[in-house]
Structure formats: structure tokens, C-alpha cells
Enzyme design. Structure first.
Site, PDB file in Angstrom:
ATOM      1  N   ASP A 240      22.933  70.053  44.998  1.00  0.00           N
ATOM      2  CA  ASP A 240      24.128  69.589  45.681  1.00  0.00           C
ATOM      3  C   ASP A 240      23.983  69.452  47.441  1.00  0.00           C
ATOM      4  OD1 ASP A 240      23.382  72.290  46.714  1.00  0.00           O
ATOM      5  OD2 ASP A 240      25.463  73.093  46.101  1.00  0.00           O
TER       6      ASP A 240
ATOM      7  N   ASP B 173      18.482  74.912  41.923  1.00  0.00           N
ATOM      8  CA  ASP B 173      18.275  76.090  43.065  1.00  0.00           C
ATOM      9  C   ASP B 173      18.932  77.166  42.624  1.00  0.00           C
ATOM     10  OD1 ASP B 173      21.005  75.316  42.820  1.00  0.00           O
ATOM     11  OD2 ASP B 173      21.249  74.780  44.994  1.00  0.00           O
TER      12      ASP B 173
END
Length: 841
Positions: A590, A329
Site C-alpha cells: 500500500d 508487509d
């Protein structure tokens, strides 16, 4: 009190359950929790525990070849010569103890590292909230849950606020399930137990206080964990080891059967022939490979821990080194992760305090998982919101991509929605103008689109804000998200991390291609790509992906740099396509929605601050969310991979050559070229230096590109260096038979010395692709090699040598031995240069 007596606890009120478990809303006392932990045992979903010392020790002797050899040696002990049986059994025991010592040290080291990233739970002990290991929770504990928390046991909800759970692991239901306190009939099916939380599920949004009723194997997850926990897919490294093992097994089986048949045909004693053949098999089989791999990986894990990279699954280290694609990301990894509110704009692009007020109201009262956007809004909030009372909330989910709250302040109920711009616009019919009027959204759509594109090209992230008057409603559902009025845009800025462009360049130099997977718009993501060094990044959107077949994606996935506007369920599809395209793929995530992609990747990477469900799914956990930490980890992974390959090359060169020579010599010699105990001793001595391979130095050029297991390459290596070793063995045979006219004992002694010395020295040559004198070996490897050579030369002149059947060799043989070993070393160095020149990996 027995937790199994509470098997239908969802039919109890919170007060009844607390009474049954002798607990209270303030939880247990620490002393009582410790007592219950001893009573119920660790809170693990199955009865499996870490392997104990006896299991680890017995594991060293589980090889069928070793077991057959031990049996044959035992027969020899009783029916033949006891000394042979004692020697064989002693050497097998010493080899097993060495392997045990290495593996136990590795297991202890890894256990210490795993303790750094254990999943914790917030639990009330002595009336105060504390962080405790999930394994230490017991029935009667009261836990506190928030968005992202994993549920550590089967629990009864005591109180909750807007609680939505992901129960897909148990029910297969992909949509969040609302949970609340209550009492249900005892026969309520699992999917209908709305007052119950189950181990292995996690909180999507909201918060709760819950009573732990069942732990470990007694939970619903524990009952089916053996079925749920299907064998983990083999890693790229494990597949390579398996293929190598099959190749060795084929060669060993053919050779052993052939040698045994030939010796029996020559009317040699059957038991001696069997022991000789089995000892050959042990020599051919790198039985220390499991221990070498364990030691290499644990040593690599310790080095990586020093670089702030904690390894949870050891085999993933090798994949880390082989990784050639990293999917990540952008927030907090490529950017600073410190989102700042740039502006709050009305639909016409002017700054608008009312838009900021609505955004702050939504962010201040929502109870979803923590995120940097809401934190940024709360920091900028200078409004007095005390007059507003929250009535209800529709939590954010990854399909709607928006979050709505219902509030009232004495002027009626108001629903405020905040989320992805396109997802907010699709539920709006009207728009506020700067002069306070409201008009049809269609009249302003073009202007809003132009404004969105302008801000996105600047690398800014946009959220839409809308509202709707709800009169006297006190609850809302997704069906109410319609006919809303678009208020404006919230504009955020998250700048790239300092030095991230250099880090991305270093990854590219290491042969690792970075691919960004983000929910941001193509323009915002594309701008970031340019800022971090991607020249004209190629972007594929989630919409494009939705309309692509798997075959079309497979053909395009390697060309794409940035996947933008991606929905969570598309991440896993991207990872699987990259793997199918022949890549070793790492995924760094995450968030709550990242677990499937973390499982699908060859290397799942998370960070210590990630939500529980992501950290549990990952194989590697970074103590810092920083690509630079990842670069160091990749380097260490490659060092570990290369050191493991060194052992394989050693085992397939000198060892194989010696065993082939022994097989060949047995065809024309009137006696066994070596006794079984001597073969095992040779194997033990040549294995000893290789135990230090984990600490060996690795040439810098070998970590500059990803490498993968290539059994064909290993086979070529064996077929080149094995015969080379055999060639000089036969020179030794000639010298012993023709020059020294050695008898059986003298022949075995001379060849033992040449075999051990040459096999030890060639390790220093084949451990590097450079000329051996330009690559410095590790201290342990160098010292161990010297000691083994000294032992091989001295042993025949000691009383212990006589026990093994050796005798003093004529001094005239030593110069001949030195010449043969020197020629072998020169030949191996020259062959190595030609091999790597014409057969590059």
C-alpha cells in the site's frame, strides 16, 4: 479557451496561466467545471472508452468460423433452400444475443464495483476543497497534492512546500525530482520543467497547490500512452485459456477439413457438405466460453465485493484462486498497524527526554507521506515546539532511509535526522553520553549494537536520532548529512493482530504460503514470524540479497519465510524470482514504493486507504487491510476458477463426443446424420444450462488447494469422456438403424433427442468429483437441465419440430432411449471414479 493553446504553459507565470484558463487560485465553480467536462470530455490519458452496446454485440460474432457459417448460410438462402439459411442464421443470432446479454450484465456489474475504488483528487470547487473523481477534472481546476498523491493532469505549480516528485514513468529517472513555482523559458526540455507536474507521476514528499492546465490525451502522458501502455502481460489464467483455445483450434481444423473432404469425395452437394462441416466446427468450438468466463468472473467479483474485496481486473480472480504464495508487509496486515512509542533511549539504554524531544521535532515539522511512526511520535509529544521555525527539509527516500529537517529557535540552526538505525549511525562521528558529554562514536558502537539487538529480539522496531549544529545555514542537502552526533534510539511497538496466527494457519491449509517482506531488522521480523505461527522462520536479509545472483536467489527463494531489511527496489526482484520458481504469486502493498512489485505479481493487492500510486497499480483492492478478508477472497476466487473449469469439462466431454460421433456417422450413412441447423440447435440447447454455471455450488474439497490450468489434463479428460459419449451415440445409431429401421428424418430426430438428453444429464455427473447424488447442483443449473431435456423430448412432436426437419418418433424408441441414457450415466459415473483415482490433477 482551448487547452491546446497553452502547450508551453511552463513559460507563464501562475497569474498569466490562471487568466488564460479563466480560473482563480480558489478554483472553479461547480457549474463551470461541469460545463468544461462536457467540452473536454473525461480526463483519460487516451481516447479509449468502455465498449458500447454495438461493439459488445458485434463482438459475439467475430469468430472466423461463425462468420464463414453466416456467409455460407446466406449463400444457401439465395441459391438453395431458404428455410435452411433462415434456421442457421436464427440460431447464430440467438446464441449471439445470449452471449451479449450475459456479457453486458457482467460488464455493468464490474463497472459498478470499480466505482467503489476510483482514484480521487482533492480539488478546490466553489472555493472549498472536495474529493472528486480524477476523470472529472478539467483545465482550470486547482488541486491540492500531498505525499502519495498521483498527479491527475499536466499542471503548473502555484505554491509548494518541500515538493519532490517521482517522474520515472516519463523520464526514467529513479531519484525524486525537486519542484517549485517559477517561470521557465518556453524551450525548456521536459526533464528541466521544475515548475510543472505531469499526469501519471506522483508526489514522494512535500505538498503543493497546482493549476490543471492540460487533461486527457493532451497531456505528455496522454501523447505517449499508447506506446507506454504495452499490452499487459497475460495472467496465468489467460495463458491457460489461450493454450486450451489452440488445442481446440487444432482438433477443429483437422476434423472439419477431413469431414468436408470425405463428404465431397462421396459426391454429396458441396454447399451442404460445407454447411455441415462448419456447423460441426461450431459444435466443437465452445463459443460461449468468453461469455461464460465473463459471467463467472463478474459473479465472482460480486461475491468477493460482499467479502470487502473489490476486483479491478477480472482475470486476476482466477489467479487469486491459483495463488500459492502471498507476499505481504507486516505493518497493518499482520500487526495492528497502531504503532506505539515504547521508549526513547540514550545510547547507553537509559530513558532520555532529549532524544524524545528531537524525535518529536523531526516528526512534527516533516512534510513527507503520512506514516504510523510519525503519528505515534506526534501523539506522545508534550513539548512546546512553537519557538522552532523550520528552514528546510531533506525528504525521506528509500536509499538513504532517513529524513532531515533544519530548524532554528534563536540559538542558531540545528539539523535533526531520524531514520533507520544503521543509516543514521553511518553519518555520525560522535555520540552523546548520559552525563551530557560527547565522545567518539567508535567507543560506544558496541554498546549501541548490543542495545539494538536486545530490543530487536523483543520484536521492537528501532529508529536512530542524530543532530548537527549548522550555525547560520538556511538550507541543507544530503551532503550536509555527515559528522553528526548520535543522540539515541526511538523504540516502537506494533503488536500482532488478534487472530492473525489462526488466519495464517488457514492460509497454509488452503495451500497458500505466506512470505513476509519488510524493511525491519531480521531479529524484529523473526520475532514477529514466531508470534504469528512460523516455526523457526528462515530469514534472508536485503544485504544477503544484494550479494546474490539471480540464479542463486532462484534456488533459495522458495525456502525463505521472511525477507528482512529489504530495500524497495528489491521487492520486485523477489516477486519475479518466486514467479520464475513456478509459483503463482500475490503481493500485498500500500506504499509509494510498492507499485513495481504490484505490477510484477500475478495478483497485485492493495487496500482502499493506500496511496494513489499503489491503488492504481493493484488488480484487487481490499476495503479492509486484513488477511482474513484475503482468505475469503481466495475461497471465492477458487470457486470461480472451478466453475469455469466445469464448462471446459462439459464442452470437452459430451459436446466433443457428439461431434466425433457425427463425423464418424457421416462416413457410413448415405445421408448427413444431422442437418446443419439441427447441429446448431443441439449446441444451443446443451449450452443453455451451462450459462448458469456461475451460480453452481462448488464442492468444499475443490477450494482447499490452489489449482491451475492444465491443458494436458483437459486433453486426457477429453480423450476419456469424448469416446465414452461416442460409444453410447453409436449404440443409439444401432438402435435406430437395426431396431427401428429409421429413415433419414427419423434417424436425425432420434439422435437429436438422445444427444441433447445425454449431454444435459452428464453435466450433473462431471460437475463434481463426488458421486453425483452427493453434490447438490445450483438451482439454475438443475432447473435449466430439466427444461432442456423436456424441450428435446417434446420438440419433435410440435409444429416447430417440423421446421427443423424432425418428425414424430415411434413410442417404442423412448424406452430404448431411456435405457441408453441410463447406461451412459452409469458409465460416466464409473469412468469418473476411475479417472480421478488414476489421473489426479
Amino acid at each position: 479557451m482551448d487547452q491546446r493553446d497553452l502547450g508551453r504553459f511552463w513559460g507563464l507565470s501562475p497569474e498569466e496561466a490562471l487568466s488564460h484558463l479563466e480560473s482563480s487560485p480558489q478554483g472553479l465553480r461547480s457549474e463551470e467545471a461541469l460545463r468544461r467536462l462536457k467540452l473536454y470530455g473525461p480526463n483519460l490519458p487516451s481516447k479509449e472508452r468502455r465498449r458500447g452496446i454495438p461493439s459488445l454485440l458485434l463482438n459475439q460474432f467475430r469468430s472466423p468460423i461463425i462468420l464463414i457459417l453466416v456467409f455460407a448460410a446466406s449463400v444457401s438462402f439465395f441459391l438453395h433452400d431458404p428455410s435452411d439459411g433462415i434456421i442457421i442464421l436464427s440460431i447464430v443470432l440467438i446464441s449471439g444475443l445470449l452471449g451479449f446479454w450475459q456479457e453486458k450484465g457482467a460488464a455493468d456489474a464490474v463497472a459498478g464495483l470499480l466505482s467503489l475504488v476510483k482514484t480521487k483528487a482533492r480539488v478546490l470547487r466553489d472555493g472549498k476543497p472536495v474529493e472528486a473523481d480524477v476523470e472529472a477534472l478539467v483545465p482550470g481546476d486547482v488541486i491540492l497534492l500531498a505525499a502519495g498523491s498521483s498527479v491527475p493532469g499536466d499542471c503548473l505549480i502555484l505554491e509548494s512546500t518541500d515538493l519532490y516528485m517521482d517522474e520515472a514513468v516519463l523520464t526514467g529517472e529513479t531519484f525524486p525530482v525537486e519542484k517549485r513555482p517559477g517561470v521557465l523559458p518556453a524551450d525548456t526540455p521536459l526533464s528541466g520543467r521544475t515548475n510543472t507536474l505531469f499526469m501519471g507521476t506522483h508526489v514522494v514528499s512535500g505538498e503543493a497547490r497546482a493549476l490543471v492546465v492540460l487533461t486527457g490525451p493532451d497531456t505528455e502522458f496522454g501523447k505517449i500512452s499508447d506506446r507506454l501502455r504495452s499490452r499487459a502481460a497475460e495472467t496465468e489464467f489467460e495463458r491457460g485459456v489461450s493454450r486450451f483455445g489452440y488445442m481446440l483450434m487444432e482438433v477443429t481444423l483437422i476434423l472439419v477439413l477431413f469431414i468436408f473432404a470425405v463428404n465431397v469425395a462421396f459426391h454429396r452437394p458441396v454447399l451442404d457438405s460445407l454447411l455441415f462441416s462448419l456447423a460441426l466446427a461450431v459444435g466443437l468450438t465452445p463459443q460461449l466460453l468468453p461469455a461464460i468466463i465473463s459471467v463467472n468472473l463478474s459473479h465472482g467479483a460480486r461475491r468477493m465485493a460482499q467479502r470487502k474485496v473489490i476486483v479491478k481486473v477480472l482475470a486476476s480472480i482466477e489467479n487469486f484462486g491459483s495463488m500459492n504464495v502471498l507476499c505481504s508487509d507486516k505493518t497493518g496486515t499482520l500487526t495492528r498497524g497502531e504503532v506505539h512509542l515504547d521508549s526513547a533511549l540514550g545510547p547507553e539504554g537509559r530513558r532520555d527526554r532529549r532524544v524524545l524531544h528531537l524525535g518529536c521535532l523531526n516528526a512534527a515539522l516533516e512534510t513527507g507521506f503520512p506514516n504510523p511512526i510519525d503519528e505515534a511520535l506526534r501523539r506522545e509529544c508534550d513539548f512546546d515546539l512553537s519557538a522552532y521555525r523550520k528552514l528546510d527539509e531533506i525528504p525521506y527516500d528509500f536509499l538513504r532511509k532517513r529524513l532531515s529537517i533544519l530548524v532554528e529557535n534563536g540559538e542558531g540552526a540545528l539539523m535533526v535526522t531520524k531514520g533507520a538505525l544503521d543509516k543514521v549511525l553511518e553519518i555520525c562521528t560522535h555520540v552523546d553520553t548520559s552525563d551530557g558529554e560527547t565522545k567518539d562514536l567508535k567507543e560506544a558502537a558496541e554498546e549501541i549494537h548490543r542495545l539494538s539487538e536486545e530490543k530487536s529480539r523483543q520484536g521492537l522496531r528501532l529508529l536512530g536520532v542524530a543532530y548537527r549544529r549548522m550555525r547560520d545555514k538556511t538550507a541543507i542537502s544530503t551532503e550536509d548529512e555527515k559528522e553528526m552526533t548520535f543522540a539515541g534510539l526511538l523504540v516502537f511497538h506494533d503488536p500482532p493482530k488478534p487472530g492473525v496466527e489462526e488466519t495464517v494457519r488457514r492460509l497454509r491449509e488452503l495451500g497458500v504460503e505466506l512470505k513476509v517482506i519488510t524493511g525491519d531488522s531480521p531479529l524484529t521480523a523473526g520475532r514477529l514470524g514466531e508470534e504469528i505461527g512460523m516455526a523457526s522462520p528462515r530469514v534472508l536479509t536485503g544485504t544477503d540479497l544484494h550479494h546474490m545472483s539471480d540464479e542463486a536467489l532462484l534456488g533459495k527463494v522458495n525456502e525463505v519465510d521472511i525477507f528482512a531489511s529489504i530495500e524497495p527496489n528489491q521487492k520486485e526482484r523477489i516477486i519475479l524470482a518466486l514467479k520464475k520458481a513456478g509459483n503463482v504469486v500475490g503481493f500485498m502493498g500500500d506504499g509509494i514504493n510498492d507499485a513495481p512489485a504490484l505490477h510484477a505479481a500475478d495478483v497485485g493487492i492493495s487496500v482502499d486507504g493506500a496511496v494513489d500510486v499503489a491503488k492504481e497499480a493493484a488488480q484487487i483492492v481490499l476495503l479492509e487491510k486484513d488477511l482474513e478478508v484475503l482468505v475469503q477472497g481466495v475461497m471465492e476466487g477458487r470457486k470461480t476458477f472451478n466453475n469455469t473449469l466445469k464448462y471446459v469439462f462439459m464442452a470437452t466431454s459430451a459436446n466433443f463426443g457428439n461431434m466425433f460421433s457425427m463425423a464418424g456417422a457421416s462416413l457410413f450413412l448415405p445421408f448427413l446424420p444431422m442437418l446443419p441447423g439441427q447441429i446448431l440447435l443441439t449446441n444451443l440447447l446443451t449450452d443453455f444450462p451451462e450459462m448458469g454455471i456461475a451460480t453452481d455450488n462448488v464442492d468444499q474439497e475443490l477450494v482447499q488447494a490452489p489449482r491451475r490450468w492444465d491443458v494436458k489434463f483437459i486433453r486426457r479428460f477429453m480423450l476419456v469422456f469424448g469416446p465414452l459419449s461416442s460409444l453410447f451415440d453409436f449404440l443409439t445409431f444401432g438402435a435406430l438403424m437395426l431396431l427401428l429401421h429409421a429413415d433419414a428424418s427419423g434417424f436425425r430426430t432420434g439422435w437429436f433427442m438422445e444427444s441433447v438428453v445425454s449431454a444435459s444429464l452428464v453435466v450433473l455427473i462431471i460437475r463434481t468429483r463426488k458421486p453425483f447424488f452427493r453434490s447438490r447442483p445450483g438451482k439454475f443449473l438443475a432447473v435449466a437441465t430439466f427444461l432442456v431435456i423436456l424441450t428435446a423430448l417434446a420438440l419433435p412432436f410440435t409444429p416447430l419440430g417440423e421446421v427443423f426437419g424432425f418428425r414424430k418418433i415411434p413410442p417404442a424408441f423412448l424406452p430404448v432411449l431411456a435405457l441408453i441414457v441410463l447406461l451412459y450415466a452409469l458409465g460416466a459415473e464409473l469412468t469418473k471414479r476411475l479417472f480421478y483415482r488414476h489421473l489426479p490433477t
